[in-house]
Motif scaffolding. Structure first.
Motif, PDB file in Angstrom:
ATOM      1  N   ILE A 220       0.916  -1.116  -0.165  1.00 25.46           N
ATOM      2  CA  ILE A 220       0.240   0.367   0.014  1.00 25.46           C
ATOM      3  C   ILE A 220       0.556   1.356  -0.061  1.00 25.46           C
ATOM      4  O   ILE A 220       1.417   1.027   0.881  1.00 25.46           O
ATOM      5  N   GLY A 221       0.760   2.093  -0.725  1.00 29.52           N
ATOM      6  CA  GLY A 221       1.423   3.752  -0.940  1.00 29.52           C
ATOM      7  C   GLY A 221       0.594   4.236  -1.824  1.00 29.52           C
ATOM      8  O   GLY A 221       0.818   4.221  -3.243  1.00 29.52           O
ATOM      9  N   PRO A 222       1.617   6.152  -2.184  1.00 25.14           N
ATOM     10  CA  PRO A 222       1.533   6.465  -3.295  1.00 25.14           C
ATOM     11  C   PRO A 222       1.715   6.039  -4.727  1.00 25.14           C
ATOM     12  O   PRO A 222       3.026   5.229  -4.761  1.00 25.14           O
ATOM     13  N   PRO A 223       1.435   6.862  -5.796  1.00 33.38           N
ATOM     14  CA  PRO A 223       1.927   6.734  -6.961  1.00 33.38           C
ATOM     15  C   PRO A 223       3.324   7.035  -6.750  1.00 33.38           C
ATOM     16  O   PRO A 223       3.696   7.313  -6.521  1.00 33.38           O
ATOM     17  N   GLY A 224       4.331   6.165  -7.709  1.00 33.93           N
ATOM     18  CA  GLY A 224       5.226   6.297  -8.192  1.00 33.93           C
ATOM     19  C   GLY A 224       6.333   5.903  -6.879  1.00 33.93           C
ATOM     20  O   GLY A 224       6.747   6.383  -6.923  1.00 33.93           O
ATOM     21  N   SER A 225       5.676   4.796  -5.734  1.00 35.18           N
ATOM     22  CA  SER A 225       7.120   4.679  -4.640  1.00 35.18           C
ATOM     23  C   SER A 225       7.406   3.502  -4.943  1.00 35.18           C
ATOM     24  O   SER A 225       8.189   3.451  -4.622  1.00 35.18           O
ATOM     25  N   GLY A 226       6.856   2.953  -5.887  1.00 34.71           N
ATOM     26  CA  GLY A 226       8.258   2.269  -6.422  1.00 34.71           C
ATOM     27  C   GLY A 226       6.754   0.186  -6.698  1.00 34.71           C
ATOM     28  O   GLY A 226       7.599  -0.766  -6.362  1.00 34.71           O
ATOM     29  N   LYS A 227       6.163   0.338  -6.116  1.00 32.69           N
ATOM     30  CA  LYS A 227       5.294  -1.004  -5.818  1.00 32.69           C
ATOM     31  C   LYS A 227       5.155  -2.153  -7.182  1.00 32.69           C
ATOM     32  O   LYS A 227       5.358  -3.455  -7.045  1.00 32.69           O
ATOM     33  N   THR A 228       4.834  -1.861  -8.114  1.00 33.18           N
ATOM     34  CA  THR A 228       5.761  -1.840  -9.529  1.00 33.18           C
ATOM     35  C   THR A 228       6.739  -2.783  -9.103  1.00 33.18           C
ATOM     36  O   THR A 228       6.425  -3.794 -10.100  1.00 33.18           O
ATOM     37  N   MET A 229       7.270  -2.256  -9.814  1.00 33.71           N
ATOM     38  CA  MET A 229       8.632  -1.875 -10.151  1.00 33.71           C
ATOM     39  C   MET A 229       9.310  -3.119  -9.167  1.00 33.71           C
ATOM     40  O   MET A 229      10.084  -3.956  -9.112  1.00 33.71           O
ATOM     41  N   LEU A 230       8.796  -3.441  -7.139  1.00 37.42           N
ATOM     42  CA  LEU A 230       9.326  -4.396  -6.280  1.00 37.42           C
ATOM     43  C   LEU A 230       8.625  -5.487  -7.152  1.00 37.42           C
ATOM     44  O   LEU A 230       9.284  -6.372  -6.957  1.00 37.42           O
ATOM     45  N   ALA A 231       7.233  -5.404  -7.428  1.00 35.79           N
ATOM     46  CA  ALA A 231       6.582  -6.779  -7.335  1.00 35.79           C
ATOM     47  C   ALA A 231       7.298  -7.623  -8.716  1.00 35.79           C
ATOM     48  O   ALA A 231       7.145  -8.544  -8.930  1.00 35.79           O
ATOM     49  N   LYS A 232       7.443  -6.244 -10.090  1.00 33.31           N
ATOM     50  CA  LYS A 232       7.892  -7.323 -11.263  1.00 33.31           C
ATOM     51  C   LYS A 232       9.566  -8.392 -10.867  1.00 33.31           C
ATOM     52  O   LYS A 232      10.012  -8.999 -11.563  1.00 33.31           O
ATOM     53  N   ARG A 233      10.100  -7.721  -9.988  1.00 30.39           N
ATOM     54  CA  ARG A 233      11.248  -8.107  -9.070  1.00 30.39           C
ATOM     55  C   ARG A 233      11.351  -9.385  -8.735  1.00 30.39           C
ATOM     56  O   ARG A 233      11.480  -9.955  -7.971  1.00 30.39           O
ATOM     57  N   MET A 234      10.074  -9.582  -8.301  1.00 37.40           N
ATOM     58  CA  MET A 234       9.775 -10.918  -7.015  1.00 37.40           C
ATOM     59  C   MET A 234      10.120 -11.981  -7.700  1.00 37.40           C
ATOM     60  O   MET A 234      10.812 -12.952  -7.332  1.00 37.40           O
ATOM     61  N   PRO A 235       9.825 -12.589  -8.599  1.00 38.20           N
ATOM     62  CA  PRO A 235      10.134 -13.560  -9.336  1.00 38.20           C
ATOM     63  C   PRO A 235      12.216 -14.443  -9.128  1.00 38.20           C
ATOM     64  O   PRO A 235      12.115 -15.332  -8.673  1.00 38.20           O
ATOM     65  N   SER A 236      12.620 -13.469  -9.087  1.00 39.17           N
ATOM     66  CA  SER A 236      14.393 -12.811  -9.528  1.00 39.17           C
ATOM     67  C   SER A 236      14.646 -13.541  -7.398  1.00 39.17           C
ATOM     68  O   SER A 236      15.578 -13.816  -7.823  1.00 39.17           O
ATOM     69  N   ILE A 237      13.938 -13.469  -7.204  1.00 40.17           N
ATOM     70  CA  ILE A 237      14.076 -13.781  -5.576  1.00 40.17           C
ATOM     71  C   ILE A 237      13.369 -14.909  -5.077  1.00 40.17           C
ATOM     72  O   ILE A 237      14.278 -15.830  -4.155  1.00 40.17           O
ATOM     73  N   MET A 238      12.892 -15.996  -5.864  1.00 38.88           N
ATOM     74  CA  MET A 238      12.461 -17.109  -4.950  1.00 38.88           C
ATOM     75  C   MET A 238      13.243 -18.035  -5.492  1.00 38.88           C
ATOM     76  O   MET A 238      13.722 -17.883  -6.658  1.00 38.88           O
ATOM     77  N   PRO A 239      12.966 -19.013  -4.503  1.00 37.55           N
ATOM     78  CA  PRO A 239      14.559 -20.385  -4.725  1.00 37.55           C
ATOM     79  C   PRO A 239      13.510 -20.674  -6.805  1.00 37.55           C
ATOM     80  O   PRO A 239      12.536 -20.839  -7.445  1.00 37.55           O
ATOM     81  N   ASN A 240      14.689 -21.334  -7.415  1.00 39.88           N
ATOM     82  CA  ASN A 240      14.923 -20.844  -8.153  1.00 39.88           C
ATOM     83  C   ASN A 240      14.131 -22.592  -9.252  1.00 39.88           C
ATOM     84  O   ASN A 240      13.676 -23.513  -8.077  1.00 39.88           O
ATOM     85  N   MET A 241      12.820 -22.969  -9.674  1.00 40.37           N
ATOM     86  CA  MET A 241      12.374 -24.116 -10.384  1.00 40.37           C
ATOM     87  C   MET A 241      12.844 -25.129 -10.799  1.00 40.37           C
ATOM     88  O   MET A 241      13.952 -25.243 -11.284  1.00 40.37           O
ATOM     89  N   THR A 242      11.995 -26.547  -9.391  1.00 41.67           N
ATOM     90  CA  THR A 242      12.876 -27.382 -10.460  1.00 41.67           C
ATOM     91  C   THR A 242      12.651 -27.632 -11.272  1.00 41.67           C
ATOM     92  O   THR A 242      12.047 -27.489 -12.226  1.00 41.67           O
TER      93      THR A 242
END
Length: 512
Positions: A220-242
């Motif tokens: 939750i945050g105002p426009p331009g605070s980086g919410k979408t930017m954070l979300a798009k990078r979420m898969p890159s910190i999840m464990p690699n798929m088997t």
């Protein structure tokens, strides 16, 4: 004259063997297809007739009857074009039928006799292996996808003439053979990285916890605070798929027709971001012949819902059961199909309609009643299913102008992977892969706070009015924080941090 060719049809996520029986008898020229075919199969009569003629074979001017057995199961799609054409050629002795029974055949015919790709080939390859067939004849564009299934001879073909020449011994076709292990390892790369994000250390920490435990997140945050930017990078910190997880995801994308051109395997975790105008059927799946929706396409990955309150109430409420069960069941009069939907929900929203409630720079112009109406679009039961709720404030001037790169996704992923390994060892032989999937019995056995932490938690229940589900969520998140710290027992600091991520449980009162 009778011929039988074996093919398969996709029903939901699975494929089943279909016998294509072709009978050619004397009588007025006619061409009929029976066995509950859909419109695409009925139209194959014209494609098959033209494809045979333009491949320089003779199309019989007799009564042709094609039966797709078993007849009580609905069939759909153009994948029966090739087996129907081969059945006609076999029945008229233009093709030897000696070796045909060792293979399954799928493919769409063009009017010129070329073979076009079809959807669901990975499921069909699994069906061919289960039927103990020697091999699978597939369109050339689908061959790499089918070759993911080992112990199966995959023959790539590009035309009807090529298939006939292969079975007549006039042409050799090398079976598709790819080293997918090396391809899989080399494909585990993400274009976006957490090092691109300035500031937002608390949000990064919350997303690391979410990735480590498979927890759902609301930002939750105002426009331009980086919410979408954070979300798009979420898969890159999840464990690699088997490799097995990648096969499951590829199977879904294959059935849905969502595989990219020349893409044989989905090696990285999916990230789906549907627009808030999406229909309920588009989100969960559906249609006259049900197909996977966005939540199934997010299986083993991330479903990102931006502008969370703007989604229709029905679309949001249907998320509740898939979030609990990891499956979505679609019922129709003819069948009931189940699709996998084990995804991580990442949602983002503004604190109010204008987006600037609580902002230190711009003043909010919304009335209190409008704020309550806006945030009230998210129901309490749905909010209960979101483990982590965090505020993402506007960046400060110092954070905006900083030039130093933040912590990389790879470094965060290593910590996440270690925490997941602890969880998997603890889970033993169960199907649980992360803390978010723990049921109440497992929570009772493995999420034990210390005596001091237990007293702290009881006081928190009284003050925050946690529901039974929210109580379980706090324990799960606390256990994930303890796993990241390498500790077995849940302590006060783990609970305190977990409770901090439940600060928007009563979001309407908080902002009004």
């Amino acid at each position: 004259m009778l011929a039988k060719i074996e093919s398969c049809s996709v029903l939901g996520m699975e494929a089943m063997s279909i016998n294509v029986e072709v009978d050619i008898s004397k009588g007025l020229p006619a061409f009929s297809i029976v066995g509950l075919p859909d419109t695409a199969i009925q139209e194959s009569r014209e494609r098959v007739r033209a494809g045979i003629a333009n491949s320089e074979f003779e199309f019989p001017l007799k009564r042709i009857t094609v039966n797709l057995a078993p007849a009580d199961i609905r069939k759909e799609g153009p994948s029966f074009d090739l087996p129907i054409a081969l059945g006609i050629l076999s029945a008229t002795k233009q093709l030897s039928s000696e070796k045909l029974s060792d293979y399954l055949f799928v493919g769409e015919l063009s009017l010129t006799g070329k073979i076009r790709p079809v959807n669901g080939v990975l499921s069909m390859a699994l069906c061919a292996r289960e039927e103990k067939k020697k091999g699978l004849i597939v369109p050339k564009e689908n061959a790499k996808e089918a070759a993911l299934i080992k112990e199966l001879e995959v023959i790539p073909v590009s035309s009807l003439r090529e298939v006939v020449d292969y079975f007549s011994g006039k042409k050799e076709i090398v079976p598709m053979n790819e080293d997918f292990d090396e391809f899989f390892k080399s494909s585990l790369q993400y274009e976006l990285d957490f090092s691109d994000i300035k500031g937002q250390e608390q949000a990064k920490r919350a997303l690391e916890i979410a990735a480590a435990g498979g927890h759902n997140v609301l930002m939750i945050g105002p426009p331009g605070s980086g919410k979408t930017m954070l979300a798009k990078r979420m898969p890159s910190i999840m464990p690699n798929m088997t490799f097995e997880e990648a096969i499951d995801v590829t199977k879904i994308y294959s059935v849905a027709g969502a595989l990219l051109s020349k893409q044989a395997l989905v090696a990285t975790r999916p990230f789906r971001s549907p627009h808030h105008t999406i229909s309920t059927a588009g989100l969960v799946g559906g249609g006259q012949y049900p197909r996977p929706g966005e939540i199934s396409l997010s299986h083993n990955g991330v479903l990102f819902l931006d502008e969370f309150p703007e989604f229709s109430r029905n679309a949001l409420e249907v998320l509740r059961q898939p979030l609990e069960d990891g499956l979505v069941t679609i019922s129709r009069a003819s069948s009931t199909l189940t699709f996998p939907a084990s995804f991580m929900l990442v949602a983002a929203m503004n604190p109010c309609r204008c987006g600037y409630l609580g902002d230190k720079v711009r003043e909010c112009k919304c009335l209190p009643s409008h704020i309550r109406q806006y945030v009230g679009k998210i129901s309490g039961p749905l909010l209960d299913r979101i483990d982590i709720q965090i505020e993402v404030p506007r960046l400060t001037k110092k954070e905006l102008v900083q030039t130093l790169a933040g912590e990389s996704s790879e470094k965060i992923r290593r910590r996440v992977q270690k925490a997941r390994e602890r969880q998997q060892v603890r889970a033993g032989k169960t199907n649980i892969t992360c803390n978010a999937q723990m049921n109440p019995r497992i929570i009772k056995n493995h999420c034990k706070p210390s005596d001091a932490a237990q007293d702290f938690l009881e006081n928190a229940i009284d003050k925050l009015g946690l529901s039974g589900r929210a109580y379980d969520k706090v324990l799960k998140v606390s256990k994930t924080i303890a796993d990241l710290a390498g500790e077995e027992m849940i302590e006060i600091e783990h609970l305190a941090e977990a409770l901090q991520y439940r600060s928007f449980d009563n979001i309407t009162n908080y902002y009004s």
